[in-house]
Design an enzyme around this catalytic site. Structure first.
Site, PDB file in Angstrom:
ATOM      1  CG  HIS A  23     -29.758 -92.121 -38.326  1.00 33.27           C
ATOM      2  ND1 HIS A  23     -29.853 -91.418 -37.321  1.00 33.27           N
ATOM      3  CD2 HIS A  23     -30.179 -93.339 -38.358  1.00 33.27           C
ATOM      4  CE1 HIS A  23     -30.779 -92.256 -36.618  1.00 33.27           C
ATOM      5  NE2 HIS A  23     -31.089 -93.336 -37.220  1.00 33.27           N
ATOM      6  CD  GLU A  24     -30.381 -95.867 -41.185  1.00 36.16           C
ATOM      7  OE1 GLU A  24     -30.251 -96.989 -40.559  1.00 36.16           O
ATOM      8  OE2 GLU A  24     -31.407 -95.218 -40.926  1.00 36.16           O
TER       9      GLU A  24
END
Ligand code: ZN
Length: 502
Positions: free
Chosen positions: A264-265
């Protein structure tokens, strides 16, 4: 005019450098700082941000923009300089409308509110945060009053994060999505749940971290211009286009935590790393909105990272990394486990199908509070009622109810939730468009090859930074305005197959 434009850019670069220096302090605070450093870090960060703000609202910038605006209107409308001048003008107008005293009062209030919430949440003590929340609501409405002429009192807040979007437009779209999702969740959860016990064994931290890093290197996250550290809450932070960092957190008994937060990041970070280098230090040099940022993180985390094709390639590697834990678990079992849909109370743990219901509940409550229709004292009950209606469950306390998320306790009421669901919707839209341009993307993913997808995103989304608004990007990529259709189709196909729905 060239000289004035140059002066504007020089001033913007100085402001940017002050902001980026403040970001280094935030990163340090959230990763390696000993607790004794807190007071000085807070002070230094406050000072840098104040200096940046003061420099930005300097009337000299207003004068430069006044002079440059007619010049911008004579440039080709999509040229970088025309857009830079217009976007800076927009930011400037927004910044000067809000008195500096309001901002410092509001931040002082928020600091106390946050402190109170950190104690109140574990003690299930809504009463102690209630007066703070009432004040936050008051500040949030007063902020909107600095922007007279809004259609909805939430719009000035939404504008800060998702420029150009309106509360009424979002409500309508979310309503359509809710109509699709509530029955889909019912259809799925009427069936026996898949066995996901394989995810909750003991997985040593170092091996988990190394596995995640290998994947995001394959994605194209550039470690020469970034790094990954650990922090209590995962985040992405930028110090320059040449240094975009991410953090993750590891749970040794839950394989999902580090893995999916890393993907995600990395999705957020690749967006920033992909911005055109000539935009560095200007108003164009960051992602265009929360929604588009979240579309990148969700695309890499969910559409790619929770897909069958992706795991065809990576599951054998995961089994090699954790042979004891996974030798008897098939790819199919693992794939079903990481896509288990369940009615749950916690937003951040929610699966792809239920996640948006959590967001819409918060968004609707936020609008009702801002409209003056929902007093803070009725908020806990309103929260429970909506969970019962949308997800069919209810938290026994406020800990996993209204005290759950940090957002309203560390910021305004308004503007911060819609970006998550907009991101999901936009991720479906962009992925669909990328597949039309490059049909081989899916087979590339099955062989651990991401250049075609990453290259498409870079060219069509990342590189532009803030040059185009969310609506303009979507219009230019799909030829149409924002629609939920491709995202719904994606969910129906994926979960229809997973749960053998008719
Ligand atoms: Zn995110």
């Amino acid at each position: 005019m060239e000289a004035k434009l140059k002066e504007l850019k020089t001033r913007l670069m100085e402001i940017y450098d002050l902001q980026m220096a403040a970001a280094i302090i935030i990163w340090d605070q959230s990763t390696y700082m000993p607790s004794g450093g807190a007071a000085a870090h807070g002070r230094q960060q406050g000072l840098l941000n104040r200096l940046a703000q003061e420099r930005f609202i300097d009337p000299a910038i207003g004068k430069l923009l006044d002079d440059l605006l007619p010049y911008a209107e004579n440039l080709p409308p999509d040229s970088d300089d025309a857009r830079l001048i217009q976007v800076t003008r927009r930011d400037y107008e927004q910044a000067i409308k809000v008195p500096p005293e309001f901002i410092s009062e509001f931040f002082a209030h928020i600091a106390q509110s946050y402190q109170t919430w950190t104690k109140a949440r574990p003690e299930n003590d809504f009463n102690s945060v209630k007066p703070y929340l009432e004040k936050t609501l008051d500040y949030s409405r007063r902020y909107s009053d600095y922007f007279p002429g809004y259609e909805h009192v939430a719009d000035p807040w939404i504008d800060r994060f998702d420029y150009g979007m309106k509360a009424n437009q979002i409500s309508k779209m979310f309503g359509e999505l809710r109509k699709e999702l509530v029955p889909l969740v019912k259809q799925i959860t009427d069936q026996p749940p898949p066995d996901d016990s394989c995810l909750f064994q003991s997985y040593p931290e170092d091996a988990q971290l190394a596995f995640g890093v290998d994947i995001i290197k394959d994605f194209g996250y550039d470690f020469d211009r970034g790094r990954q550290d650990k922090s209590p809450h995962p985040f992405t932070i930028k110090f320059s286009l040449g240094d975009v960092r991410i953090t993750t957190r590891v749970k040794e008994n839950d394989l999902r935590e580090a893995l999916f937060s890393t993907l995600h990041e990395a999705g957020h970070a690749m967006y920033e790393q992909g911005i055109d280098g000539t935009y560095e230090g200007t108003s164009l040099g960051r992602g265009t909105s929360s929604g588009v940022h979240e579309s990148s993180s969700r695309l890499w985390e969910n559409i790619v990272g929770r897909s069958k094709g992706f795991w065809k390639h990576y599951y054998p590697k995961l089994q090699e990394t954790f042979p004891e834990q996974l030798k008897d678990t098939s790819l199919e079992t693992f794939y079903r486990a990481i896509n288990k849909v369940e009615r749950s109370l916690i937003r951040t743990d929610a699966d792809e199908v239920t996640y948006n219901l959590h967001i819409m509940i918060r968004f609707d409550l936020e609008l009702a509070m801002l409209e003056g229709k929902l007093p803070i004292e009725d908020l806990p009950e309103a929260w429970h009622t909506r969970y019962k209606a949308d997800l069919g469950i209810q938290s026994p306390s406020n800990v996993d109810g209204v005290l759950q998320d940090i957002h309203w306790y560390q910021g305004a009421i308004g503007g911060m939730f819609q970006g998550y669901t907009l991101g999901n919707i936009i991720s479906g839209l962009f992925y669909d468009a990328a597949l039309q341009d490059h049909p081989q993307i899916q087979s590339d993913i099955e062989s651990g090859e991401f250049n075609s997808l990453h290259g498409w995103l870079k060219e069509n989304v990342y590189a532009h930074g803030r040059k185009f608004t969310t609506d303009e990007l979507i219009q230019s990529i799909t030829g149409k305005p924002l629609t939920i259709a491709p995202y719904i189709k994606y969910l129906r196909n994926k979960f229809g197959e997973l749960y053998s729905l008719s």
